[in-house]
Write a protein that holds these residues in place. Structure first.
Motif, short mmCIF file in Angstrom:
data_model
loop_
_atom_site.label_atom_id
_atom_site.label_comp_id
_atom_site.label_asym_id
_atom_site.label_seq_id
_atom_site.Cartn_x
_atom_site.Cartn_y
_atom_site.Cartn_z
N ALA A 208 1.19 -1.46 -0.01
CA ALA A 208 -0.14 0.24 -0.13
C ALA A 208 0.93 1.17 0.25
O ALA A 208 1.53 1.03 0.93
CB ALA A 208 -0.31 -0.44 1.69
N PRO A 209 0.23 2.31 -0.49
CA PRO A 209 0.32 4.00 -0.17
C PRO A 209 0.94 4.36 0.87
O PRO A 209 0.27 4.19 1.82
CB PRO A 209 -0.13 4.77 -1.33
N LYS A 210 2.70 4.62 1.50
CA LYS A 210 2.47 4.94 2.34
C LYS A 210 2.26 6.77 3.04
O LYS A 210 3.01 6.67 3.72
CB LYS A 210 3.77 4.80 2.57
N ASP A 211 1.67 6.90 2.01
CA ASP A 211 1.54 8.27 1.70
C ASP A 211 -0.13 8.99 1.50
O ASP A 211 -0.22 10.34 1.21
CB ASP A 211 2.69 9.53 1.23
N GLU A 212 -0.61 8.38 0.90
CA GLU A 212 -2.36 8.37 0.96
C GLU A 212 -2.91 7.63 1.58
O GLU A 212 -2.31 6.26 1.43
CB GLU A 212 -2.09 8.59 -0.73
N GLU A 213 -4.77 7.44 1.01
CA GLU A 213 -5.42 6.79 1.04
C GLU A 213 -5.68 5.65 0.56
O GLU A 213 -5.71 6.05 -0.49
CB GLU A 213 -6.51 7.66 1.62
N CYS A 214 -5.78 4.85 0.99
CA CYS A 214 -6.01 2.78 -0.08
C CYS A 214 -7.08 1.92 0.41
O CYS A 214 -7.63 2.07 1.32
CB CYS A 214 -5.43 2.64 -0.09
#
Length: 564
Positions: free
Chosen positions: A250-256
């Motif tokens: 998962a991206p560590k700087d946004e919502e997913c």
């Protein structure tokens, strides 16, 4: 090496993980009437040619208990409940064999009315005559003083196979939810015991002597042996495995948004900066609102094998599943058959898929290609619509991650991670019919088992202190100790963290890589007349859910950064 094993209602997925990445993956059909054979077959195939001494641990997840609760196919259990004045326990009746009895403890943990041993004996006799073998016992303020639950448990314990005490299965205040939590533990116990014994016997048959863990609904795991006293902790471990199988990618700087699309259902969850959202109060499953800590997930009745039909000129997909897709020999058309006709699927019988979709086309008065397109689009748009509803529900209340209250802006995920058997096919449609970026989780067909294998051991401790009564207690941990009148909130935090550390290690956590945190610490003055007579202190602490230390070399071996 690590074994990850996910026992689903249709298939059991098993993976073998090593420093070189995913060593092996297999799927075997789940036989719910012979779990021993199912688990043994999975273990035999995954460990063939492997030195057992190389296997460090095995972590399991399962949806068996969840499915039985949802389908209302749980055994009859008895409940003995004492509430005292002020609340009618009948409001929280769990079933036919539910018995309110005399006795009361107040909110400070002081006895207001004693239990009636003769009444308890009479209730026990009635339950035995009805064939009840598993019983839950709940006193309203047992988390302040478990004396009544302990006394009832001691009185009837040798008359039943298993007796669950409310303060041992849920250490937080909330009488109705503690009743439901205790009830589910008693009801799920025989189901989980069968699974428990099947796993142990399968491992013994293979000569595997490795630590066994089971995934909990909060995304952490616990020692398998401990689960026999907390069987309800296995509820929703399947969706939790989906989330944990996505965290590393998962991206560590946004919502997913995470979507696990299976044959029957789609499980949904949201990650914030790579961290799962938590349902802070507890699972609601069926009609039961519990105190079982869980990741915030939902399931909808649509998947690759959902039955497709036309009713009054409109396409209906699911929620029932009558078998596999017709492309794989199933009896009715499904979204997977539509996917084959659109040129997205593989390894199936295109003629059979076309045959099934032709019945849909005839009912709609169109050609088979258009029917397939409409079925696929409706399946994708339904999933996206339900995801929007879930996000709206989350935004309507305070948002908690597994670590903290998240006080950022409203959730608006524009990134979707997809896993499950038909993930690559659905991913193309989800991106086409939305404005989201979509990525398929690496090893999407067994990501649940990978998530289970990589999850770390977690647990929680709740400690209460009353300086006027000079007592500190964590009833769920069977802990009580005298304290001085000047006992402080800082003292309570230190004691809670010490209890948590010992509990985590006992449940199988790595003592060298424990991440402990305080998630709640409160202190209230108690006033009598015009004077402060003491403090009421409450502390909750947890081991942070997440992936095991050193997981990076494993996941990096099969990380794929391509977007669909």
């Amino acid at each position: 090496m690590i074994i990850g094993l996910d026992v689903g209602g249709t298939h059991t997925d098993v993976v073998l993980l090593g420093q070189e990445g995913l060593v092996r993956q297999i799927k075997v059909p789940t036989n719910p009437v012979d779990l021993f054979a199912t688990v043994l077959k999975g273990l035999e195939q995954i460990t063939e040619g492997i030195d057992p001494d190389q296997i460090r641990r095995a972590v399991l997840s399962t949806t068996l208990a969840t499915n039985r609760v949802v389908q209302q196919r749980i055994p009859e259990v008895g409940m003995i409940v004492s509430s005292g004045p002020g609340m009618d326990p009948e409001l929280f009746r769990t079933g036919e064999h539910y018995f309110p009895v005399a006795g009361a403890i107040d909110h400070r943990g002081r006895e207001v009315a004693p239990i009636d041993a003769d009444q308890v004996s009479a209730v026990a006799e009635e339950m035995k005559k009805k064939g009840i073998r598993h019983v839950g016992v709940v006193s309203k303020f047992s988390t302040r003083n478990p004396a009544h639950e302990l006394a009832i448990g001691e009185q009837i314990g040798d008359q039943f196979e298993k007796v669950f005490l409310g303060h041992r299965v849920a250490g937080l205040l909330n009488f109705p939810r503690r009743i439901a939590t205790t009830f589910l533990n008693a009801a799920i116990y025989p189901i989980h015991k069968e699974f428990f014994e099947a796993v142990l016997n399968s491992l013994a048959q293979k000569g595997l002597k490795v630590p066994i863990r089971i995934l909990k609904p909060d995304g952490g795991n616990m020692r398998f042996e401990a689960s026999i006293d907390h069987p309800a902790q296995t509820i929703l471990s399947g969706p939790a495995a989906s989330v944990m199988g996505s965290v590393a990618f998962a991206p560590k700087d946004e919502e997913c948004l995470v979507l696990d699309i299976g044959g029957t259902t789609t499980d949904m969850a949201v990650l914030v900066n790579g961290v799962p959202l938590l349902d802070p109060l507890g699972i609601s499953i069926g009609d039961h609102k519990t105190l079982i800590r869980s990741l915030d997930t939902i399931s909808i009745g649509i998947g690759g094998d959902s039955a497709v039909r036309v009713v009054d000129g409109r396409i209906h997909i699911g929620p029932d599943r009558l078998g596999v897709a017709m492309a794989y020999g199933g009896p009715v058309p499904t979204p997977t058959d539509a996917i084959f006709l659109l040129g997205l699927g593989e390894n199936g019988d295109l003629d059979k898929a076309k045959e099934g979709m032709q019945t849909i086309a005839d009912a709609l008065g169109t050609d088979v290609q258009d029917a397939a397109e409409r079925v696929f689009e409706q399946a994708c748009r339904t999933i996206l619509k339900e995801a929007d509803r879930m996000i709206a529900r989350i935004n309507a209340k305070p948002v908690y991650t597994v670590h903290e209250l998240w006080e950022g802006s409203r959730l608006q995920p524009r990134y979707i991670l997809v896993l499950g058997g038909p993930a690559p096919w659905f991913a193309k449609g989800l991106e086409r019919f939305s404005d989201n970026r979509v990525k398929v989780v690496p090893r999407w067909t067994v990501a649940n088992a990978i998530g289970a294998g990589l999850a770390r051991t977690t647990c929680e401790v709740a400690l209460f202190a009353d300086t006027e009564r000079e007592i500190a207690a964590a009833p769920e941990e069977n802990f009580t100790q005298p304290i001085p009148s000047n006992y402080s909130q800082e003292d309570a935090v230190n004691d809670a963290l010490d209890l948590l550390r010992r509990k985590a290690i006992a449940r199988g956590a790595n003592p060298d890589h424990l991440e402990l945190e305080v998630i709640e610490a409160m202190s209230f003055n108690m006033v009598r007349g015009f004077y402060t007579t003491g403090k009421n202190i409450r502390v909750r602490a947890q081991v942070k859910p997440g992936l095991i230390h050193g997981y990076d070399p494993v996941t990096e071996k099969f990380t794929d950064n391509r977007f669909v």
